[in-house]
Design a protein around this motif. Sequence first.
Motif, PDB file in Angstrom:
ATOM      1  N   ALA A 146      38.813  28.305  35.102  1.00 17.53           N
ATOM      2  CA  ALA A 146      37.638  28.188  35.968  1.00 17.53           C
ATOM      3  C   ALA A 146      37.982  28.544  37.410  1.00 17.53           C
ATOM      4  CB  ALA A 146      37.062  26.778  35.884  1.00 17.53           C
ATOM      5  N   THR A 147      39.148  28.126  37.873  1.00 16.59           N
ATOM      6  CA  THR A 147      39.561  28.424  39.252  1.00 16.59           C
ATOM      7  C   THR A 147      39.730  29.915  39.461  1.00 16.59           C
ATOM      8  OG1 THR A 147      40.686  26.298  39.455  1.00 16.59           O
ATOM      9  CG2 THR A 147      41.338  28.022  40.997  1.00 16.59           C
ATOM     10  N   VAL A 148      40.386  30.575  38.516  1.00 21.02           N
ATOM     11  CA  VAL A 148      40.608  32.017  38.628  1.00 21.02           C
ATOM     12  C   VAL A 148      39.285  32.772  38.612  1.00 21.02           C
ATOM     13  CG1 VAL A 148      41.529  34.034  37.432  1.00 21.02           C
ATOM     14  CG2 VAL A 148      42.934  31.979  37.678  1.00 21.02           C
ATOM     15  N   LEU A 149      38.412  32.451  37.682  1.00 20.61           N
ATOM     16  CA  LEU A 149      37.126  33.137  37.598  1.00 20.61           C
ATOM     17  C   LEU A 149      36.273  32.858  38.831  1.00 20.61           C
ATOM     18  CD1 LEU A 149      36.222  32.661  33.815  1.00 20.61           C
ATOM     19  CD2 LEU A 149      37.261  34.631  34.943  1.00 20.61           C
ATOM     20  N   GLY A 150      36.402  31.660  39.379  1.00 20.41           N
ATOM     21  CA  GLY A 150      35.677  31.342  40.608  1.00 20.41           C
ATOM     22  C   GLY A 150      36.138  32.202  41.771  1.00 20.41           C
ATOM     23  N   ARG A 151      37.437  32.403  41.899  1.00 11.16           N
ATOM     24  CA  ARG A 151      37.952  33.253  42.975  1.00 11.16           C
ATOM     25  C   ARG A 151      37.525  34.701  42.817  1.00 11.16           C
ATOM     26  NH1 ARG A 151      43.827  33.548  44.893  1.00 11.16           N
ATOM     27  NH2 ARG A 151      42.680  34.929  46.310  1.00 11.16           N
ATOM     28  N   LEU A 152      37.347  35.125  41.584  1.00 12.82           N
ATOM     29  CA  LEU A 152      36.922  36.499  41.321  1.00 12.82           C
ATOM     30  C   LEU A 152      35.412  36.683  41.454  1.00 12.82           C
ATOM     31  CD1 LEU A 152      39.172  37.288  38.216  1.00 12.82           C
ATOM     32  CD2 LEU A 152      39.371  38.320  40.489  1.00 12.82           C
ATOM     33  N   GLY A 153      34.699  35.557  41.624  1.00  9.69           N
ATOM     34  CA  GLY A 153      33.251  35.636  41.726  1.00  9.69           C
ATOM     35  C   GLY A 153      32.568  35.798  40.397  1.00  9.69           C
ATOM     36  N   TRP A 154      33.253  35.433  39.324  1.00 12.94           N
ATOM     37  CA  TRP A 154      32.699  35.586  37.973  1.00 12.94           C
ATOM     38  C   TRP A 154      32.208  34.256  37.392  1.00 12.94           C
ATOM     39  CZ3 TRP A 154      37.345  38.812  35.674  1.00 12.94           C
ATOM     40  CH2 TRP A 154      37.394  40.044  36.336  1.00 12.94           C
ATOM     41  N   LEU A 204      55.607  38.171  43.459  1.00 11.46           N
ATOM     42  CA  LEU A 204      54.452  38.337  44.344  1.00 11.46           C
ATOM     43  C   LEU A 204      54.349  37.250  45.415  1.00 11.46           C
ATOM     44  CD1 LEU A 204      51.698  39.401  41.771  1.00 11.46           C
ATOM     45  CD2 LEU A 204      52.742  40.835  43.528  1.00 11.46           C
ATOM     46  N   VAL A 205      54.799  36.053  45.112  1.00  7.78           N
ATOM     47  CA  VAL A 205      54.621  34.938  46.062  1.00  7.78           C
ATOM     48  C   VAL A 205      55.923  34.551  46.759  1.00  7.78           C
ATOM     49  CG1 VAL A 205      52.677  34.042  44.732  1.00  7.78           C
ATOM     50  CG2 VAL A 205      54.972  33.138  44.306  1.00  7.78           C
ATOM     51  N   THR A 303      45.968  30.264  44.978  1.00  8.74           N
ATOM     52  CA  THR A 303      45.542  30.461  46.365  1.00  8.74           C
ATOM     53  C   THR A 303      46.482  31.364  47.150  1.00  8.74           C
ATOM     54  OG1 THR A 303      46.720  28.440  47.053  1.00  8.74           O
ATOM     55  CG2 THR A 303      44.407  28.211  46.392  1.00  8.74           C
ATOM     56  N   ILE A 304      47.685  31.586  46.665  1.00 11.87           N
ATOM     57  CA  ILE A 304      48.635  32.445  47.368  1.00 11.87           C
ATOM     58  C   ILE A 304      48.845  33.769  46.644  1.00 11.87           C
ATOM     59  CG2 ILE A 304      49.848  30.545  48.500  1.00 11.87           C
ATOM     60  CD1 ILE A 304      51.908  30.578  46.299  1.00 11.87           C
ATOM     61  N   LEU A 305      47.946  34.075  45.704  1.00 14.12           N
ATOM     62  CA  LEU A 305      48.069  35.306  44.926  1.00 14.12           C
ATOM     63  C   LEU A 305      47.123  36.388  45.433  1.00 14.12           C
ATOM     64  CD1 LEU A 305      48.273  34.158  41.191  1.00 14.12           C
ATOM     65  CD2 LEU A 305      50.024  35.415  42.450  1.00 14.12           C
ATOM     66  N   PRO A 306      47.516  37.657  45.318  1.00 17.32           N
ATOM     67  CA  PRO A 306      46.560  38.740  45.567  1.00 17.32           C
ATOM     68  C   PRO A 306      45.506  38.760  44.462  1.00 17.32           C
ATOM     69  CG  PRO A 306      48.622  39.614  44.707  1.00 17.32           C
ATOM     70  CD  PRO A 306      48.860  38.163  44.999  1.00 17.32           C
ATOM     71  N   THR A 307      44.324  39.191  44.801  1.00 16.03           N
ATOM     72  CA  THR A 307      43.206  39.152  43.852  1.00 16.03           C
ATOM     73  C   THR A 307      43.493  39.926  42.570  1.00 16.03           C
ATOM     74  OG1 THR A 307      41.655  38.958  45.704  1.00 16.03           O
ATOM     75  CG2 THR A 307      40.741  39.611  43.579  1.00 16.03           C
ATOM     76  N   TRP A 308      44.172  41.071  42.680  1.00 16.85           N
ATOM     77  CA  TRP A 308      44.375  41.913  41.496  1.00 16.85           C
ATOM     78  C   TRP A 308      45.225  41.242  40.411  1.00 16.85           C
ATOM     79  CZ3 TRP A 308      49.218  43.179  39.837  1.00 16.85           C
ATOM     80  CH2 TRP A 308      50.272  43.069  40.760  1.00 16.85           C
ATOM     81  N   PHE A 309      46.004  40.199  40.794  1.00 14.23           N
ATOM     82  CA  PHE A 309      46.866  39.552  39.808  1.00 14.23           C
ATOM     83  C   PHE A 309      46.251  38.271  39.247  1.00 14.23           C
ATOM     84  CE2 PHE A 309      50.660  37.095  38.395  1.00 14.23           C
ATOM     85  CZ  PHE A 309      51.185  38.036  37.515  1.00 14.23           C
ATOM     86  N   VAL A 311      43.750  37.791  37.096  1.00 21.59           N
ATOM     87  CA  VAL A 311      43.526  37.827  35.649  1.00 21.59           C
ATOM     88  C   VAL A 311      44.847  37.706  34.880  1.00 21.59           C
ATOM     89  CG1 VAL A 311      42.726  39.220  33.712  1.00 21.59           C
ATOM     90  CG2 VAL A 311      41.335  39.049  35.776  1.00 21.59           C
ATOM     91  N   PRO A 312      45.895  38.491  35.232  1.00 25.93           N
ATOM     92  CA  PRO A 312      47.186  38.262  34.562  1.00 25.93           C
ATOM     93  C   PRO A 312      47.698  36.836  34.741  1.00 25.93           C
ATOM     94  CG  PRO A 312      47.218  40.356  35.705  1.00 25.93           C
ATOM     95  CD  PRO A 312      45.959  39.669  36.105  1.00 25.93           C
ATOM     96  N   PHE A 313      47.458  36.260  35.930  1.00 26.02           N
ATOM     97  CA  PHE A 313      47.883  34.881  36.153  1.00 26.02           C
ATOM     98  C   PHE A 313      47.159  33.940  35.197  1.00 26.02           C
ATOM     99  CE2 PHE A 313      47.229  30.672  37.947  1.00 26.02           C
ATOM    100  CZ  PHE A 313      48.522  30.291  38.258  1.00 26.02           C
ATOM    101  N   ALA A 314      45.863  34.139  35.029  1.00 27.63           N
ATOM    102  CA  ALA A 314      45.100  33.296  34.103  1.00 27.63           C
ATOM    103  C   ALA A 314      45.659  33.405  32.691  1.00 27.63           C
ATOM    104  CB  ALA A 314      43.626  33.689  34.125  1.00 27.63           C
ATOM    105  N   ILE A 315      46.047  34.620  32.313  1.00 27.51           N
ATOM    106  CA  ILE A 315      46.608  34.826  30.976  1.00 27.51           C
ATOM    107  C   ILE A 315      47.907  34.057  30.804  1.00 27.51           C
ATOM    108  CG2 ILE A 315      47.624  36.542  29.421  1.00 27.51           C
ATOM    109  CD1 ILE A 315      45.630  38.573  30.578  1.00 27.51           C
ATOM    110  N   VAL A 316      48.812  34.184  31.786  1.00 31.96           N
ATOM    111  CA  VAL A 316      50.100  33.509  31.659  1.00 31.96           C
ATOM    112  C   VAL A 316      49.936  31.989  31.738  1.00 31.96           C
ATOM    113  CG1 VAL A 316      50.667  33.581  34.128  1.00 31.96           C
ATOM    114  CG2 VAL A 316      52.495  33.488  32.465  1.00 31.96           C
TER     115      VAL A 316
END
Length: 506
Positions: A146-154, A204-205, A303-309, A311-316
């Motif tokens: 939910a947090t990841v999708l919220g940051r993506l605006g989805w 990345l971080v 919160t410290i990740l670039p937006t493009w990563f 979705v992969p973060f959510a997967i891992v």
Amino acid sequence: MAGTRDSGSGSGSGPGSGSGTGRQIQVETHGLDVIGDAERKGTPRQLFWPWFGANVSILGLSYGAFALGFGISFWQALIAGLVGIIVSFLLCGFIAVAGKRGSAPTMVLSRAAYGVHGNRLPSVISWVLTVGWETVLTSLATLATATVLGRLGWGGGTETKVIALILISALVVVGGVMGFDLIMRLQTVITVVTAVLTLVYVGLVADHIHWHTVSALPGGSAEEFIGALVFLLTGFGLGWVNAAADYSRYLPRRSSARGVIGWTTVGASVAPVILLVFGLLLAGSSKSLNSAVAADPIGALTTILPTWFLVPFAIVAVLGLVGGAVLDIYSSGLALLSAGLRVPRYLAALFDGVLMIAGSVYIVFFADNFLGQFIGFLTTLGVPVAAWCGVMLADLLLRRGPYDDLDLYRPRGRYGDFAWVPLVLTVLATALGWGLVTNAAASWLNWQGYLLGPFGLGGKTGSWAFANLGVLVALVLCFAGYLLLARGRVRAQERRPATIGDKLPV
């Protein structure tokens, strides 16, 4: 040898029935029965995969913030982490040896110490612990999604959480119901995917680490250090000891005991150690991140990740948490059968899945202060589990020969119906242990800590209040007590003629 049977048992798929053979995976029908010689295959090296896959979760990074939350320095937290993780998983390795000796689930092998029906008490405790863990992991996976999708605006609101919870729960329940064969394949995939993506996350971080800030963290007291150590012990290996033999039971009896101990310990420890060190560096570099992890242990790390990563973060994140939850739901089903429920294993796992979903709904939609409740849960159940672990380790140390397959299932056999020495030790150690632990953040645990004052440790608000000595006391008391009081009983059991190879009537 024919597999003996008990409630919820069966004869069916094992590690060789579909794994690496190209055959279709089927629902495992083994329950509490002993695995027959024909189905015991593989080598101790294969234990690396399920244990690594179950412990490579991104949650390991959050433990860095949890440890620093005890008010200790980076170096103190590092030492507590190394000792807590490695030693606790070494205990898992020792208990895993019982699996290859007896080829039955952990909580069936425990009957040799507690008696066939006396073992229902630790089985119930084991069941509660594993159901609790699978609920926590499923909830965290839902919140992270939910947090990841919220940051993506989805999305990210209630509807997103509902959908995420349904999908994640389905994956966990299916894995638990299908059983060992699917779990081994699933854990191999999870291991590879999460390991690679976790390394990318670290890269990345890495620029968010500020060593001058981390190294300046003030040191804590001995009591605070011990509190962090005990928390890490219970959060890692002590949360798995009650299931440690569930996977080694498929190995041939001639398998190397050192190999079983080594591969279990290494497989389970390597990822948490690396993740904890990096988590300490991240949390020690940012007070805001440290505080955010307490509320949302996985989501805060985005919160410290670039937006493009994201979705992969959510997967891992999801895969790592699911990997642990699948092992928990499998073992919780076995523990429930050992506690006396007479249904097939897959129905027990399905029942636990329903409880897991109900608990996850509460955590995701209603609970506040996740960290306080989480620590309270770990510490409270960590005391009786540590007591059981002490008994089990002492029993393994005293026992020279193999387990008697038949007598593990009959109350009139060599292991008896109720073994009062370990039962009394466990109850006394638990009562003593709960009197020496506290958790002010969980109001439902205010009754604990009742011995801190009488024992001259400063009471519930003193310096020893959060050291959680009760976990260590329970472990040591039961280990030493069983060694002293049960030696004669174990020797008498092993003098009786073996019945290995006999069949139990179905």
